[in-house]
Design a protein around this motif. Sequence first.
Motif, PDB file in Angstrom:
ATOM      1  N   HIS A   1      17.305 -28.597  44.565  1.00 24.94           N
ATOM      2  CA  HIS A   1      18.412 -28.628  43.599  1.00 24.94           C
ATOM      3  C   HIS A   1      18.688 -27.204  43.135  1.00 24.94           C
ATOM      4  O   HIS A   1      17.799 -26.526  42.622  1.00 24.94           O
ATOM      5  CB  HIS A   1      18.068 -29.505  42.401  1.00 24.94           C
ATOM      6  CG  HIS A   1      19.217 -29.700  41.457  1.00 24.94           C
ATOM      7  ND1 HIS A   1      20.207 -30.633  41.659  1.00 24.94           N
ATOM      8  CD2 HIS A   1      19.550 -29.051  40.303  1.00 24.94           C
ATOM      9  CE1 HIS A   1      21.087 -30.576  40.676  1.00 24.94           C
ATOM     10  NE2 HIS A   1      20.705 -29.615  39.838  1.00 24.94           N
ATOM     11  N   LYS A   2      19.932 -26.765  43.342  1.00 26.10           N
ATOM     12  CA  LYS A   2      20.363 -25.438  42.903  1.00 26.10           C
ATOM     13  C   LYS A   2      21.525 -25.591  41.939  1.00 26.10           C
ATOM     14  O   LYS A   2      22.395 -26.451  42.133  1.00 26.10           O
ATOM     15  CB  LYS A   2      20.814 -24.578  44.092  1.00 26.10           C
ATOM     16  CG  LYS A   2      19.737 -24.281  45.118  1.00 26.10           C
ATOM     17  CD  LYS A   2      20.300 -23.402  46.234  1.00 26.10           C
ATOM     18  CE  LYS A   2      19.269 -23.088  47.286  1.00 26.10           C
ATOM     19  NZ  LYS A   2      19.812 -22.205  48.368  1.00 26.10           N
TER      20      LYS A   2
ATOM     21  N   CYS B   1      22.471 -25.618  29.962  1.00 20.33           N
ATOM     22  CA  CYS B   1      23.274 -26.591  30.690  1.00 20.33           C
ATOM     23  C   CYS B   1      23.729 -25.987  32.008  1.00 20.33           C
ATOM     24  O   CYS B   1      23.653 -24.768  32.211  1.00 20.33           O
ATOM     25  CB  CYS B   1      24.484 -27.049  29.866  1.00 20.33           C
ATOM     26  SG  CYS B   1      25.710 -25.759  29.562  1.00 20.33           S
ATOM     27  N   GLU B   2      24.161 -26.831  32.916  1.00 23.36           N
ATOM     28  CA  GLU B   2      24.662 -26.359  34.200  1.00 23.36           C
ATOM     29  C   GLU B   2      26.124 -25.985  34.051  1.00 23.36           C
ATOM     30  O   GLU B   2      26.911 -26.727  33.465  1.00 23.36           O
ATOM     31  CB  GLU B   2      24.472 -27.427  35.276  1.00 23.36           C
ATOM     32  CG  GLU B   2      23.004 -27.711  35.557  1.00 23.36           C
ATOM     33  CD  GLU B   2      22.782 -28.606  36.766  1.00 23.36           C
ATOM     34  OE1 GLU B   2      21.776 -28.437  37.454  1.00 23.36           O
ATOM     35  OE2 GLU B   2      23.642 -29.482  37.017  1.00 23.36           O
ATOM     36  N   GLY B   3      26.485 -24.798  34.584  1.00 21.57           N
ATOM     37  CA  GLY B   3      27.846 -24.304  34.467  1.00 21.57           C
ATOM     38  C   GLY B   3      28.432 -23.927  35.814  1.00 21.57           C
ATOM     39  O   GLY B   3      27.794 -24.074  36.867  1.00 21.57           O
ATOM     40  N   GLU B   4      29.652 -23.442  35.770  1.00 22.20           N
ATOM     41  CA  GLU B   4      30.355 -23.042  36.990  1.00 22.20           C
ATOM     42  C   GLU B   4      29.833 -21.691  37.484  1.00 22.20           C
ATOM     43  O   GLU B   4      29.350 -20.876  36.714  1.00 22.20           O
ATOM     44  CB  GLU B   4      31.860 -22.960  36.724  1.00 22.20           C
ATOM     45  CG  GLU B   4      32.507 -24.275  36.298  1.00 22.20           C
ATOM     46  CD  GLU B   4      32.450 -25.327  37.381  1.00 22.20           C
ATOM     47  OE1 GLU B   4      32.542 -24.943  38.580  1.00 22.20           O
ATOM     48  OE2 GLU B   4      32.291 -26.515  37.060  1.00 22.20           O
ATOM     49  N   GLY B   5      29.982 -21.478  38.790  1.00 22.28           N
ATOM     50  CA  GLY B   5      29.629 -20.179  39.356  1.00 22.28           C
ATOM     51  C   GLY B   5      28.435 -20.264  40.294  1.00 22.28           C
ATOM     52  O   GLY B   5      27.835 -21.330  40.476  1.00 22.28           O
ATOM     53  N   PRO B   6      28.072 -19.137  40.890  1.00 22.79           N
ATOM     54  CA  PRO B   6      26.956 -19.107  41.839  1.00 22.79           C
ATOM     55  C   PRO B   6      25.651 -19.554  41.175  1.00 22.79           C
ATOM     56  O   PRO B   6      25.419 -19.286  39.990  1.00 22.79           O
ATOM     57  CB  PRO B   6      26.880 -17.629  42.264  1.00 22.79           C
ATOM     58  CG  PRO B   6      28.216 -17.050  41.906  1.00 22.79           C
ATOM     59  CD  PRO B   6      28.698 -17.811  40.715  1.00 22.79           C
ATOM     60  N   SER B   7      24.817 -20.221  41.931  1.00 24.84           N
ATOM     61  CA  SER B   7      23.562 -20.720  41.376  1.00 24.84           C
ATOM     62  C   SER B   7      22.626 -19.568  41.016  1.00 24.84           C
ATOM     63  O   SER B   7      22.605 -18.537  41.686  1.00 24.84           O
ATOM     64  CB  SER B   7      22.872 -21.655  42.371  1.00 24.84           C
ATOM     65  OG  SER B   7      22.491 -20.944  43.536  1.00 24.84           O
ATOM     66  N   ASN B   8      21.884 -19.743  39.933  1.00 26.30           N
ATOM     67  CA  ASN B   8      20.853 -18.778  39.531  1.00 26.30           C
ATOM     68  C   ASN B   8      19.504 -19.457  39.340  1.00 26.30           C
ATOM     69  O   ASN B   8      18.567 -18.857  38.822  1.00 26.30           O
ATOM     70  CB  ASN B   8      21.264 -18.021  38.266  1.00 26.30           C
ATOM     71  CG  ASN B   8      21.523 -18.945  37.082  1.00 26.30           C
ATOM     72  OD1 ASN B   8      21.340 -20.162  37.171  1.00 26.30           O
ATOM     73  ND2 ASN B   8      21.951 -18.368  35.973  1.00 26.30           N
TER      74      ASN B   8
ATOM     75  N   PRO C   1       9.388 -24.782  41.215  1.00 24.30           N
ATOM     76  CA  PRO C   1      10.517 -23.913  40.871  1.00 24.30           C
ATOM     77  C   PRO C   1      10.461 -22.590  41.639  1.00 24.30           C
ATOM     78  O   PRO C   1       9.426 -21.918  41.648  1.00 24.30           O
ATOM     79  CB  PRO C   1      10.335 -23.681  39.369  1.00 24.30           C
ATOM     80  CG  PRO C   1       8.854 -23.832  39.156  1.00 24.30           C
ATOM     81  CD  PRO C   1       8.380 -24.850  40.149  1.00 24.30           C
ATOM     82  N   VAL C   2      11.558 -22.260  42.273  1.00 21.72           N
ATOM     83  CA  VAL C   2      11.661 -20.960  42.943  1.00 21.72           C
ATOM     84  C   VAL C   2      12.020 -19.887  41.928  1.00 21.72           C
ATOM     85  O   VAL C   2      11.548 -18.754  41.992  1.00 21.72           O
ATOM     86  CB  VAL C   2      12.712 -21.012  44.080  1.00 21.72           C
ATOM     87  CG1 VAL C   2      12.871 -19.644  44.734  1.00 21.72           C
ATOM     88  CG2 VAL C   2      12.299 -22.063  45.117  1.00 21.72           C
ATOM     89  N   THR C   3      12.851 -20.265  40.952  1.00 20.00           N
ATOM     90  CA  THR C   3      13.221 -19.379  39.851  1.00 20.00           C
ATOM     91  C   THR C   3      12.555 -19.894  38.576  1.00 20.00           C
ATOM     92  O   THR C   3      11.949 -20.954  38.578  1.00 20.00           O
ATOM     93  CB  THR C   3      14.745 -19.351  39.675  1.00 20.00           C
ATOM     94  OG1 THR C   3      15.217 -20.703  39.585  1.00 20.00           O
ATOM     95  CG2 THR C   3      15.416 -18.661  40.859  1.00 20.00           C
ATOM     96  N   GLY C   4      12.689 -19.132  37.494  1.00 22.47           N
ATOM     97  CA  GLY C   4      11.977 -19.495  36.272  1.00 22.47           C
ATOM     98  C   GLY C   4      12.823 -19.414  35.023  1.00 22.47           C
ATOM     99  O   GLY C   4      12.420 -18.815  34.031  1.00 22.47           O
TER     100      GLY C   4
END
Length: 296
Positions: free
Chosen positions: A186-187, A200-207, A228-231
């Motif tokens: 999930h990205k 919250c999840e927003g528009e734009g490239p995943s971070n 989790p790949v990111t933190g």
Amino acid sequence: MSASPFNAAENQASTLYLPPGNWPTVLDCLCGHFPAIGREQWLDRIARGRVLDAQGAPITPQLAYREGLKIYYFREVPNEVPIPVTETILHADEHLVVADKPHFLPVTPAGEYVEQTLLRRLIRRLDNPHLVPLHRIDRHTAGLVLFSANPATRSAYQSLFPTRQIDKYYEAIAPALPELSFPRVHKSRLVDGEPFFRMCEGEGPSNTETLVEVAEKNGELWRYALSPVTGKKHQLRVHMAALGAAICNDPFYPQVLKDAEDDYANPLKLLAKGLRFVDPVTGQERRFQSEISLRW
């Protein structure tokens, strides 16, 4: 040889650059800047060496005010309420401390919590004021937290996280998702939400990116393995809610639940279960696993 500069983070001190004003002394400025803290409290802190100048030396009540002057002070919460949980130290050596944090205990001082935090408790237990957390987990989340115990090797361990040289493994109990296929990645792009403490999840490239797997099924609830790949803040909680399976007993997602934050009988079913990395100092592979279990 000159003395080492005062390190605010290492000493768990807050930093204040004095704001514009016409106060005669630093004491007067502190009273004006923090109206909720009385003058007698500031005088008491100053008398105990809990307010320092830019060099880390205790100030006097007579120190003259100057706009922009750097001051360090130690946060204190009068009559701080004890948190009725106990942490466990899983590993401790001259460089690294690994603690198993129970639910509801903050990692570092913030808001109404100062002494009732994992950091302050470990400093007292190990008699090591140099302890610094290498990462954070939420107050509601239980599990593993790494601490640097030695300033000389701290940067080597800190570099493990931004360079993604450490594998983190979480467990969560949440509603079953039989309509989805697993494992799945999930990205999304996480942004600040409302109220201020939510994401919250927003528009734009995943971070953010999380690998979601199913570890165990138990009727309407499943035990998920989350990597989790990111933190990002609240990443796992937001991602699970976005998939349609908000983690059990989450007081913030998908909606904020009033009076649920300190329900000790029903903690958030999220656990920082495992950590794996190559020790940058010894070159040995390190594996740590939480002794806490999430119950159905």
